[in-house]
Motif scaffolding. Structure first.
Motif, mmCIF file in Angstrom:
data_model
loop_
_atom_site.group_PDB
_atom_site.id
_atom_site.type_symbol
_atom_site.label_atom_id
_atom_site.label_comp_id
_atom_site.label_asym_id
_atom_site.label_seq_id
_atom_site.Cartn_x
_atom_site.Cartn_y
_atom_site.Cartn_z
ATOM 1 N N MET A 177 44.091 155.453 65.307
ATOM 2 C CA MET A 177 43.606 156.801 65.635
ATOM 3 C C MET A 177 42.606 157.313 64.599
ATOM 4 O O MET A 177 41.945 158.318 64.800
ATOM 5 N N CYS A 233 49.561 151.442 73.397
ATOM 6 C CA CYS A 233 48.881 151.027 72.159
ATOM 7 C C CYS A 233 49.589 149.787 71.608
ATOM 8 O O CYS A 233 50.093 149.774 70.497
ATOM 9 N N CYS A 257 40.658 159.112 69.603
ATOM 10 C CA CYS A 257 41.025 157.887 68.875
ATOM 11 C C CYS A 257 39.790 157.157 68.336
ATOM 12 O O CYS A 257 38.854 156.867 69.081
ATOM 13 N N PRO A 317 45.684 146.767 72.545
ATOM 14 C CA PRO A 317 45.804 148.121 73.133
ATOM 15 C C PRO A 317 45.113 148.266 74.485
ATOM 16 O O PRO A 317 44.070 147.664 74.718
ATOM 17 N N VAL A 318 45.742 149.075 75.354
ATOM 18 C CA VAL A 318 45.166 149.308 76.683
ATOM 19 C C VAL A 318 44.492 150.683 76.661
ATOM 20 O O VAL A 318 44.986 151.663 77.222
ATOM 21 N N CYS A 319 43.357 150.759 75.983
ATOM 22 C CA CYS A 319 42.717 152.052 75.729
ATOM 23 C C CYS A 319 42.275 152.752 77.021
ATOM 24 O O CYS A 319 42.221 153.982 77.062
ATOM 25 N N LEU A 374 49.510 153.010 64.776
ATOM 26 C CA LEU A 374 48.925 154.088 65.580
ATOM 27 C C LEU A 374 48.042 154.990 64.713
ATOM 28 O O LEU A 374 46.925 155.345 65.105
ATOM 29 N N LEU A 380 45.488 159.275 74.541
ATOM 30 C CA LEU A 380 44.974 159.675 73.231
ATOM 31 C C LEU A 380 43.525 159.229 73.025
ATOM 32 O O LEU A 380 42.937 159.456 71.971
ATOM 33 N N ALA A 381 42.962 158.571 74.033
ATOM 34 C CA ALA A 381 41.656 157.919 73.850
ATOM 35 C C ALA A 381 40.557 158.884 73.401
ATOM 36 O O ALA A 381 39.690 158.506 72.610
ATOM 37 N N HIS A 398 54.975 154.780 73.133
ATOM 38 C CA HIS A 398 53.524 154.664 73.319
ATOM 39 C C HIS A 398 53.014 153.314 72.808
ATOM 40 O O HIS A 398 52.176 152.677 73.455
HETATM 41 S S1 SF4 Z 1 42.953 154.717 72.599
HETATM 42 FE FE1 SF4 Z 1 45.167 154.680 72.674
HETATM 43 S S2 SF4 Z 1 45.697 152.544 73.088
HETATM 44 FE FE2 SF4 Z 1 43.592 152.574 72.331
HETATM 45 S S3 SF4 Z 1 43.784 152.238 70.122
HETATM 46 FE FE3 SF4 Z 1 43.705 154.450 70.486
HETATM 47 S S4 SF4 Z 1 45.838 155.085 70.601
HETATM 48 FE FE4 SF4 Z 1 45.783 152.861 70.859
#
Ligand code: SF4
Length: 227
Positions: free
Chosen positions: A156, A197, A212, A201-203, A152, A208-209, A192
């Protein structure tokens, strides 16, 4: 990794997940057993193994010591690596029975460094397992750094030291050594990373997108393809 970056991550996760109330267990020894069994397997498999141990009243140090190796192996079989894990549980149970009179919670009255050293001296207990036991079973401010945490942070774009100890200390300092906050922070990261993630990952649904790096890079990649 700055204090501010950890706090931003923590606060964003807290807004999404709230207090998860980890770790689900009836007593501290069950938490320690779960921490050993969860190595290299899913929690669902750990639950199955724990249910089998509980069913006949075997989830205590004295009963684990009394069981034949093959009986214990059979009980913890759902958690995988069952021969190895049965040996680890025997060693943990022997330690708790002999050194702590059967009560693992007595460890919480010792200095943290001593507790961690003693746990790490047991076969099958590495830093992640020791810190899980300290944080959740003994309520000591010892943050658990796992593969989810590192993944993570990398995604991020939160730069961090390579060593386990440095990441652990950074979280402990940023979250001011508060046991409940540290416990919930680890729980939120795990949840999470299991649900959003993930390896893939399901952004698109990630809370947190906005902050990130990986999501930003993906967006830019799509924009470049279109132009
Ligand atoms: S937006 Fe969320 S799911 Fe996508 S890489 Fe970043 S922390 Fe992971």
């Amino acid at each position: 990794m700055t204090r501010a970056s950890i706090l931003r991550l923590h606060d964003a996760l807290l807004r999404e997940y709230g207090n998860l109330g980890w770790w689900p267990a009836d007593d501290p020894f069950e938490i320690a057993v779960g921490a050993v069994l969860t190595q290299n397997t899913s929690w669902r498999n750990v639950e199955r193994a724990i249910a089998r141990l509980k069913k006949e009243g075997n989830l205590c140090p004295s009963r684990i010591l009394e069981l034949d190796a093959s009986e214990l192996e059979s009980l913890v079989r759902p958690s995988g690596y069952f021969r190895q894990k049965a040996r680890y549980l025997k060693e943990l149970a022997r330690y708790v029975e002999r050194e702590l009179n059967g009560d693992i919670s007595l460890m919480s009255s010792k200095p943290m460094d001593k507790v961690r050293t003693d746990l790490l001296a047991l076969r099958g207990i590495g830093p992640e397992t020791a810190d899980s036991i300290m944080l959740y079973a003994l309520h000591m401010p010892s943050f658990v750094v796992d593969a989810y945490t590192l993944r993570l942070l990398r995604r991020m774009g939160i730069r961090h030291e390579r060593s386990y100890g440095a990441v652990k200390t950074a979280f402990e300092e940023a979250l001011e050594g508060d046991v409940s906050t540290l416990a919930n922070a680890h729980a939120m990261i795990v949840i999470h990373c299991k649900t959003v993630c993930r390896a893939e990952p399901v952004c698109g649904i990630c809370p947190l997108a906005n902050t990130c790096s990986e999501a930003k890079e993906k967006k830019e990649g799509v924009a470049n393809q279109r132009s």
